[in-house]
Design a protein around this motif. Structure first.
Motif, PDB file in Angstrom:
ATOM      1  N   LEU A  23      35.155  14.917  21.283  1.00  0.00           N
ATOM      2  CA  LEU A  23      35.033  14.229  20.004  1.00  0.00           C
ATOM      3  C   LEU A  23      34.921  12.727  20.266  1.00  0.00           C
ATOM      4  O   LEU A  23      35.670  12.170  21.073  1.00  0.00           O
ATOM      5  CB  LEU A  23      36.256  14.518  19.122  1.00  0.00           C
ATOM      6  N   TYR A  24      33.983  12.074  19.610  1.00  0.00           N
ATOM      7  CA  TYR A  24      33.741  10.651  19.814  1.00  0.00           C
ATOM      8  C   TYR A  24      34.496   9.831  18.775  1.00  0.00           C
ATOM      9  O   TYR A  24      34.439  10.108  17.571  1.00  0.00           O
ATOM     10  CB  TYR A  24      32.242  10.350  19.744  1.00  0.00           C
ATOM     11  N   VAL A  25      35.188   8.805  19.264  1.00  0.00           N
ATOM     12  CA  VAL A  25      36.066   7.987  18.435  1.00  0.00           C
ATOM     13  C   VAL A  25      35.491   6.592  18.272  1.00  0.00           C
ATOM     14  O   VAL A  25      35.211   5.892  19.253  1.00  0.00           O
ATOM     15  CB  VAL A  25      37.469   7.881  19.074  1.00  0.00           C
ATOM     16  N   ALA A  26      35.323   6.192  17.016  1.00  0.00           N
ATOM     17  CA  ALA A  26      34.920   4.816  16.708  1.00  0.00           C
ATOM     18  C   ALA A  26      35.988   4.204  15.818  1.00  0.00           C
ATOM     19  O   ALA A  26      36.401   4.802  14.829  1.00  0.00           O
ATOM     20  CB  ALA A  26      33.571   4.804  15.989  1.00  0.00           C
ATOM     21  N   THR A  27      36.448   3.018  16.173  1.00  0.00           N
ATOM     22  CA  THR A  27      37.410   2.328  15.324  1.00  0.00           C
ATOM     23  C   THR A  27      36.996   0.863  15.215  1.00  0.00           C
ATOM     24  O   THR A  27      35.917   0.478  15.676  1.00  0.00           O
ATOM     25  CB  THR A  27      38.856   2.506  15.829  1.00  0.00           C
ATOM     26  N   LYS A  28      37.839   0.046  14.564  1.00  0.00           N
ATOM     27  CA  LYS A  28      37.443  -1.341  14.300  1.00  0.00           C
ATOM     28  C   LYS A  28      38.633  -2.285  14.400  1.00  0.00           C
ATOM     29  O   LYS A  28      39.761  -1.923  14.046  1.00  0.00           O
ATOM     30  CB  LYS A  28      36.824  -1.477  12.903  1.00  0.00           C
ATOM     31  N   ILE A  29      38.330  -3.500  14.857  1.00  0.00           N
ATOM     32  CA  ILE A  29      39.326  -4.568  14.941  1.00  0.00           C
ATOM     33  C   ILE A  29      39.327  -5.332  13.621  1.00  0.00           C
ATOM     34  O   ILE A  29      38.273  -5.805  13.185  1.00  0.00           O
ATOM     35  CB  ILE A  29      38.979  -5.544  16.081  1.00  0.00           C
ATOM     36  N   PRO A  30      40.469  -5.469  12.971  1.00  0.00           N
ATOM     37  CA  PRO A  30      40.482  -6.236  11.720  1.00  0.00           C
ATOM     38  C   PRO A  30      40.311  -7.725  11.998  1.00  0.00           C
ATOM     39  O   PRO A  30      40.670  -8.200  13.079  1.00  0.00           O
ATOM     40  CB  PRO A  30      41.873  -5.947  11.142  1.00  0.00           C
ATOM     41  N   PRO A  31      39.762  -8.482  11.055  1.00  0.00           N
ATOM     42  CA  PRO A  31      39.713  -9.936  11.241  1.00  0.00           C
ATOM     43  C   PRO A  31      41.124 -10.510  11.258  1.00  0.00           C
ATOM     44  O   PRO A  31      42.005 -10.020  10.539  1.00  0.00           O
ATOM     45  CB  PRO A  31      38.924 -10.417  10.015  1.00  0.00           C
ATOM     46  N   LYS A  32      41.346 -11.504  12.073  1.00  0.00           N
ATOM     47  CA  LYS A  32      42.686 -12.079  12.195  1.00  0.00           C
ATOM     48  C   LYS A  32      43.186 -12.657  10.873  1.00  0.00           C
ATOM     49  O   LYS A  32      44.384 -12.623  10.584  1.00  0.00           O
ATOM     50  CB  LYS A  32      42.703 -13.181  13.271  1.00  0.00           C
ATOM     51  N   ASN A  33      42.266 -13.167  10.049  1.00  0.00           N
ATOM     52  CA  ASN A  33      42.671 -13.711   8.750  1.00  0.00           C
ATOM     53  C   ASN A  33      42.741 -12.631   7.669  1.00  0.00           C
ATOM     54  O   ASN A  33      43.005 -12.926   6.504  1.00  0.00           O
ATOM     55  CB  ASN A  33      41.740 -14.835   8.316  1.00  0.00           C
ATOM     56  N   PHE A  34      42.494 -11.378   8.065  1.00  0.00           N
ATOM     57  CA  PHE A  34      42.565 -10.220   7.165  1.00  0.00           C
ATOM     58  C   PHE A  34      41.798 -10.451   5.863  1.00  0.00           C
ATOM     59  O   PHE A  34      42.271 -10.133   4.774  1.00  0.00           O
ATOM     60  CB  PHE A  34      44.029  -9.847   6.880  1.00  0.00           C
ATOM     61  N   THR A  35      40.605 -11.000   6.010  1.00  0.00           N
ATOM     62  CA  THR A  35      39.740 -11.252   4.862  1.00  0.00           C
ATOM     63  C   THR A  35      38.431 -10.498   5.039  1.00  0.00           C
ATOM     64  O   THR A  35      37.713 -10.704   6.008  1.00  0.00           O
ATOM     65  CB  THR A  35      39.447 -12.767   4.727  1.00  0.00           C
ATOM     66  N   TRP A  36      38.180  -9.593   4.084  1.00  0.00           N
ATOM     67  CA  TRP A  36      36.930  -8.826   4.064  1.00  0.00           C
ATOM     68  C   TRP A  36      36.138  -9.202   2.821  1.00  0.00           C
ATOM     69  O   TRP A  36      36.692  -9.203   1.719  1.00  0.00           O
ATOM     70  CB  TRP A  36      37.220  -7.322   4.010  1.00  0.00           C
ATOM     71  N   PRO A  37      34.849  -9.506   2.915  1.00  0.00           N
ATOM     72  CA  PRO A  37      34.087  -9.701   4.158  1.00  0.00           C
ATOM     73  C   PRO A  37      34.373 -11.093   4.719  1.00  0.00           C
ATOM     74  O   PRO A  37      35.078 -11.889   4.088  1.00  0.00           O
ATOM     75  CB  PRO A  37      32.645  -9.590   3.689  1.00  0.00           C
ATOM     76  N   SER A  38      33.806 -11.407   5.865  1.00  0.00           N
ATOM     77  CA  SER A  38      33.900 -12.763   6.374  1.00  0.00           C
ATOM     78  C   SER A  38      32.977 -13.659   5.553  1.00  0.00           C
ATOM     79  O   SER A  38      32.139 -13.173   4.802  1.00  0.00           O
ATOM     80  CB  SER A  38      33.503 -12.813   7.852  1.00  0.00           C
ATOM     81  N   LYS A  39      33.132 -14.943   5.728  1.00  0.00           N
ATOM     82  CA  LYS A  39      32.290 -15.897   5.006  1.00  0.00           C
ATOM     83  C   LYS A  39      31.646 -16.843   6.014  1.00  0.00           C
ATOM     84  O   LYS A  39      32.187 -17.088   7.096  1.00  0.00           O
ATOM     85  CB  LYS A  39      33.122 -16.684   3.999  1.00  0.00           C
ATOM     86  N   PRO A  40      30.474 -17.379   5.680  1.00  0.00           N
ATOM     87  CA  PRO A  40      29.736 -18.208   6.641  1.00  0.00           C
ATOM     88  C   PRO A  40      30.541 -19.372   7.197  1.00  0.00           C
ATOM     89  O   PRO A  40      30.329 -19.787   8.333  1.00  0.00           O
ATOM     90  CB  PRO A  40      28.533 -18.710   5.828  1.00  0.00           C
TER      91      PRO A  40
END
Length: 323
Positions: free
Chosen positions: A76-93
């Motif tokens: 089984l293939y596992v994909a996960t994600k690192i959260p942004p350090k500022n915990f803000t979704w989405p990022s901003k320019p």
């Protein structure tokens, strides 16, 4: 179940994968129900599972880790994600890399994910937000290459911000990225313009997320639909979005083939594109698993219907509610 080559990784992954956000990030999620649904997906041939630390602060990863133990005899293939350090979704320019993905944070949350998943290596680690202005920063590049060298990850990917499929093009050309995860569905066809051709050129795997446009493309929403208190969808389906979304979905209803649901048509539209490696609908209940995985039969949709659905492309711009 049909399988497709996942870009330069060379993996053969199920063309319908499993999106695990709903198992920890939405209301009404139930662990026992989730476990049964995950087990059923494995039995039906699904071998690609996409999660994130941000889904319940690691809880979704833990559920996947338990699945891996229950099916240790299967690949089984596992994909996960690192959260942004500022915990803000989405990022901003205007966000700086050092405030979102400094090297120490990349390593720290990869270690957290390894522990939650109970594995020694993560098949595909991903950045959970991104800005293409960070492409040439050596800090993230060095961190990624060290994680690979240490055997903690096999490949690195990027989950692109909603409705910003071009906000990753320079980064893909650095050679450090093996996969891109992007919103792609009947409405959101913009990735076909620049992103998909570049992925094909660079042999980068494509994960199509949000196949149902957060539920709109199931055809079940109405302008009176409400969600439980605390449900993420309350912040996304604000009145201006809900009303417009329902109008766009209603326009599709006459096109749904006899004997098919709109959700099945939505999945088959995605699978009709050979550039897609896998799509990852969220599935919390067994009947969702059965229905969604049954769409993978190699048939797709008639080409004339695909062309008609292309006329329902709906280009949207990021706003305050489009997390």
């Amino acid at each position: 179940m049909q399988y497709r080559r996942f870009g330069r990784t060379g993996w053969n992954i199920s063309e319908v994968g499993y999106g695990m956000w709903g198992m920890a990030g939405w209301t009404e999620s139930d662990d026992r129900q989730s476990e049964q649904s995950l087990d059923l997906a494995v039995e039906r041939g699904c071998n690609f599972f996409d999660t994130a630390w941000g889904y319940g602060k690691g809880h979704s990863e833990e559920l996947l880790g338990q699945l891996l133990k229950r099916h240790a005899d299967k690949r089984l293939y596992v994909a996960t994600k690192i959260p942004p350090k500022n915990f803000t979704w989405p990022s901003k320019p205007e966000f700086k890399l050092e405030d979102v993905f400094p090297a120490s944070h990349i390593v720290e949350y990869t270690e957290k994910s390894l522990k939650n998943l109970g594995v020694e290596t993560i098949d595909l680690q991903q950045f959970h937000v991104w800005e293409d202005s960070w492409a040439e920063h050596e800090e993230w590049q060095r961190a990624v290459e060290k994680l690979k060298a240490d055997g903690k990850i096999q490949h690195m990917g990027i989950s692109v911000n909603r409705w910003e499929p071009e906000n990753v093009l320079k980064t893909l050309q650095t050679g450090h990225i093996s996969a891109v995860q992007v919103i792609y569905n009947i409405f959101d066809q913009a990735p076909e313009d620049e992103l998909f051709p570049l992925c094909e050129k660079l042999d980068i795997g494509i994960i199509a997320r949000v196949p149902f446009d957060e539920g709109t493309l199931t055809g079940n929403l109405t302008k009176d639909t409400t969600f439980p208190e605390g449900d993420w969808r309350n912040t996304y389906f604000v009145p201006e979005n809900l009303n417009s979304s329902v109008d766009h979905a209603d326009a599709l209803k006459p096109l749904v083939p006899q004997g098919m649901t709109m959700a099945e048509m939505a999945l088959r539209f995605i699978l009709s594109n050979p550039q897609i490696s896998t799509t990852i609908p969220g599935m919390r209940k067994a009947n969702h698993v059965e229905a969604n995985l049954a769409s993978s039969d190699g048939k797709g949709l008639p080409q004339e219907l695909v062309q008609e659905l292309k006329g329902h492309r709906w280009d949207r711009q990021p706003t305050e509610w489009s997390q």
